[in-house]
Design an enzyme around this catalytic site. Structure first.
Site, mmCIF file in Angstrom:
data_model
loop_
_atom_site.group_PDB
_atom_site.id
_atom_site.type_symbol
_atom_site.label_atom_id
_atom_site.label_comp_id
_atom_site.label_asym_id
_atom_site.label_seq_id
_atom_site.Cartn_x
_atom_site.Cartn_y
_atom_site.Cartn_z
ATOM 1 N N ASP A 9 -6.065 -17.030 -9.297
ATOM 2 C CA ASP A 9 -5.594 -16.824 -7.928
ATOM 3 C C ASP A 9 -6.821 -16.820 -7.026
ATOM 4 O O ASP A 9 -7.935 -16.538 -7.479
ATOM 5 C CB ASP A 9 -4.740 -15.558 -7.752
ATOM 6 N N HIS A 25 -10.013 -14.772 -11.030
ATOM 7 C CA HIS A 25 -9.464 -14.132 -9.829
ATOM 8 C C HIS A 25 -10.536 -14.263 -8.749
ATOM 9 O O HIS A 25 -11.466 -13.453 -8.678
ATOM 10 C CB HIS A 25 -9.173 -12.651 -10.092
ATOM 11 N N ASN A 63 -10.753 -13.047 -23.476
ATOM 12 C CA ASN A 63 -10.359 -13.239 -22.077
ATOM 13 C C ASN A 63 -11.073 -12.231 -21.179
ATOM 14 O O ASN A 63 -11.153 -11.044 -21.515
ATOM 15 C CB ASN A 63 -8.835 -13.033 -21.980
ATOM 16 N N GLU A 87 -5.805 -16.739 -15.370
ATOM 17 C CA GLU A 87 -5.149 -15.857 -14.390
ATOM 18 C C GLU A 87 -5.528 -16.272 -12.974
ATOM 19 O O GLU A 87 -5.798 -15.433 -12.113
ATOM 20 C CB GLU A 87 -5.545 -14.391 -14.637
ATOM 21 N N GLU A 130 -11.242 -8.234 -21.511
ATOM 22 C CA GLU A 130 -12.120 -7.475 -20.600
ATOM 23 C C GLU A 130 -13.012 -6.443 -21.296
ATOM 24 O O GLU A 130 -13.099 -5.295 -20.875
ATOM 25 C CB GLU A 130 -11.273 -6.789 -19.520
HETATM 26 O O1 G2I Z 1 -5.206 -6.827 -12.522
HETATM 27 C C1 G2I Z 1 -4.914 -8.196 -12.563
HETATM 28 C C2 G2I Z 1 -5.023 -8.724 -13.967
HETATM 29 C C3 G2I Z 1 -6.448 -8.640 -14.466
HETATM 30 N N1 G2I Z 1 -6.571 -9.202 -15.797
HETATM 31 C C4 G2I Z 1 -5.664 -8.648 -16.797
HETATM 32 C C5 G2I Z 1 -4.219 -8.670 -16.305
HETATM 33 O O2 G2I Z 1 -3.366 -8.074 -17.249
HETATM 34 C C6 G2I Z 1 -4.083 -8.021 -14.964
HETATM 35 O O3 G2I Z 1 -2.714 -8.091 -14.574
HETATM 36 C C7 G2I Z 1 -2.251 -6.987 -13.842
HETATM 37 C C8 G2I Z 1 -0.807 -7.229 -13.460
HETATM 38 O O4 G2I Z 1 -0.743 -8.348 -12.600
HETATM 39 C C9 G2I Z 1 -0.246 -6.009 -12.761
HETATM 40 O O5 G2I Z 1 1.161 -6.170 -12.568
HETATM 41 O O6 G2I Z 1 -2.363 -5.858 -14.652
HETATM 42 C C10 G2I Z 1 -1.977 -4.668 -13.959
HETATM 43 C C11 G2I Z 1 -2.249 -3.504 -14.877
HETATM 44 O O7 G2I Z 1 -1.661 -3.701 -16.119
HETATM 45 C C12 G2I Z 1 -0.497 -4.760 -13.567
HETATM 46 O O8 G2I Z 1 -0.171 -3.650 -12.785
HETATM 47 C C13 G2I Z 1 0.772 -2.775 -13.329
HETATM 48 C C14 G2I Z 1 0.744 -1.513 -12.515
HETATM 49 O O9 G2I Z 1 -0.558 -0.931 -12.652
HETATM 50 C C15 G2I Z 1 1.744 -0.570 -13.022
HETATM 51 O O10 G2I Z 1 1.773 0.558 -12.201
HETATM 52 C C16 G2I Z 1 3.105 -1.228 -13.081
HETATM 53 O O11 G2I Z 1 4.041 -0.362 -13.688
HETATM 54 O O12 G2I Z 1 2.061 -3.353 -13.298
HETATM 55 C C17 G2I Z 1 3.020 -2.518 -13.887
HETATM 56 C C18 G2I Z 1 4.338 -3.263 -13.993
HETATM 57 O O13 G2I Z 1 4.744 -3.679 -12.720
#
Ligand code: G2I
Length: 428
Positions: A273, A242, A205, A271, A163
């Site tokens: 969805d 997404h 990515n 990714e 990103e």
């Molecule tokens: O935002 C969707 C995706 C966009 N592209 C990059 C990916 O890495 C991203 O994935 C999301 C995860 O699905 C989430 O699960 O990235 C977020 C930020 O890293 C993730 O959210 C985080 C929350 O912000 C935190 O508060 C939490 O502690 O997930 C963490 C673990 O559950």
């Protein structure tokens, strides 16, 4: 009549996926697992591809979750556990426990692993967020080196940089502390990753890079073209995909995938969805990937809707209780109906690159009796998917029935999926 029909015209297609090198001159043993054509991973493997999902480590103790994971998928991406804040919470103190758990779960079941992600403006540990300049550049490169070295040989493809481009109409880089260390930070990260794990495929990515006409898509395209021209080590581009009401699937998605592939990189849907999980849209995405020879895998960003980062949009293939949704059936049908293209990727609409894709399918001239055989491969360090297609000629030309597998040929030292399919053609 049936055997006559087989003699008259038959096809045998073998999709072989393994974790070992092809060894010429050894016997190729191919069996048809019960799951062939009935699970996402097995069906994708028949088309020379993988079908993966994001996995959250803390859910591996949920048997409903792992039942679906182990049954359906043959590739895994750690949803959060390989990010910078997870793997280096304190500077130079690395933490791999949660990521290793996911990697071990996947690899012990024959699934491959995508690494996500080595360098990103987001999800940085606090100590890194407050850094800048050459100290940050060095810290970032050290992180890339250490993490890629730890997982060397266990991760088939890394999202080296995630990103880095801006949304909107600029087509340029996103401002970040990493970007402010100098515009060459991305290629520096790729070179460090290559040095640390020469066997891994190295990907860039991003999201909102699906629409070919968008400035962001063009900005990434121009960077990849420049990297290829200058020998910066990049092997693949990940399209997060997404899709939602603000950023919907568009019919030029296939053009985007094929245009990047024509630069000489693999493309992967990393990714996926889709808000509302339209079966038709999921089907289109799969068909678009199958139509591009170098689109070698699809990853959905979670298993059940309740696992999604956007759960309220119900964007995934399984509902909250683990039942298959109509989108699942559409994806499986598309995987099973799709054909593996033997044509090279189509030319991009602008500035066609000169690099040919590696490992193009080979089509020898028909042999005596009109029989033909084609072999195509999707390879990555330590693994491959090989598709062997044999077409028999008409009996009038003296062709004998196709013998499958061939008497001599390659073997897999550690196959994780191997399937055999025959399709009878109409008698001519
Ligand atoms: O935002 C969707 C995706 C966009 N592209 C990059 C990916 O890495 C991203 O994935 C999301 C995860 O699905 C989430 O699960 O990235 C977020 C930020 O890293 C993730 O959210 C985080 C929350 O912000 C935190 O508060 C939490 O502690 O997930 C963490 C673990 O559950």
């Amino acid at each position: 009549m049936r055997s006559t029909r087989w003699k008259a015209a038959s096809r045998a297609a073998i999709a072989l996926a393994g974790a070992g090198a092809l060894a010429a001159g050894m016997a190729l043993f191919v069996t048809a697992p019960a799951s062939a054509g009935t699970t996402l991973g097995a069906s994708a493997a028949e088309k020379g591809r993988y079908f993966g999902t994001a996995v959250a480590g803390f859910k591996l103790s949920d048997s409903a979750y792992t039942t679906i994971l182990n049954r359906e998928f043959n590739s895994v991406t750690a949803e959060n556990e390989m990010k910078m804040n997870a793997t280096e919470p304190q500077q130079n103190q690395f933490s791999y426990g949660a990521a290793d758990q996911i990697v071990n779960h996947a690899r012990s079941r024959g699934m491959s692993v995508r690494g996500h992600t080595l360098a990103w403006h987001s999800q940085q540990p606090g100590w890194m967020e407050s850094m800048s300049g050459s100290a940050l550049r060095q810290a970032m490169l050290n992180h890339v080196t250490q993490v890629a070295t730890h997982f060397r040989g266990r991760v088939v493809a890394w999202d080296v940089v995630n990103e880095a481009f801006a949304d909107g109409s600029s087509g340029g880089r996103r401002d970040s502390n990493l970007q402010r260390t100098g515009n060459d930070w991305i290629e520096a990260a790729f070179r460090a990753a290559r040095a640390a794990d020469p066997g891994a495929k190295l990907c860039y990515n991003d999201y909102n890079t699906d629409n070919w006409t968008h400035a962001k898509t063009q900005g990434v395209y121009n960077m990849v073209r420049d990297f290829k021209a200058r020998g910066v080590p990049i092997d693949c581009v990940g399209f997060q995909s997404h899709f939602n009401n603000d950023s919907p699937y568009v019919s030029n998605y296939r053009t985007t995938l094929s245009s990047f592939a024509a630069l000489g990189v693999d493309v992967q849907i990393t990714e996926l969805d889709i808000q509302g999980a339209s079966a038709n849209t999921y089907r289109s995405v799969v068909e678009d990937c199958l139509a591009v020879a170098r689109c070698n895998g699809i990853t959905v960003w979670g298993i059940r809707d309740s696992d999604s980062w956007r759960a309220s949009q119900t964007p995934l293939l399984f509902n909250n209780n683990g039942s298959k949704k109509p989108a699942y059936d559409a994806v499986l049908a598309a995987l099973n109906n799709g054909t593996t293209p033997t044509d090279p990727p189509t030319d991009p609409p602008t500035d066609p690159p000169t690099d040919p894709p590696t490992d193009p399918p080979t089509t020898p001239p028909p042999g005596r009796g009109g029989s033909t055989a084609t072999v195509s491969t999707n390879q990555w360090p330590g693994g491959f998917v090989a598709t062997v297609r044999v077409t028999a000629g008409p009996p009038a030309l003296g062709c004998s029935p196709v013998s499958t597998p061939p008497p001599t040929g390659p073997s897999a030292t550690k196959p994780w999926s191997h399937t055999l399919a025959r399709t009878a053609l109409p008698a001519t």
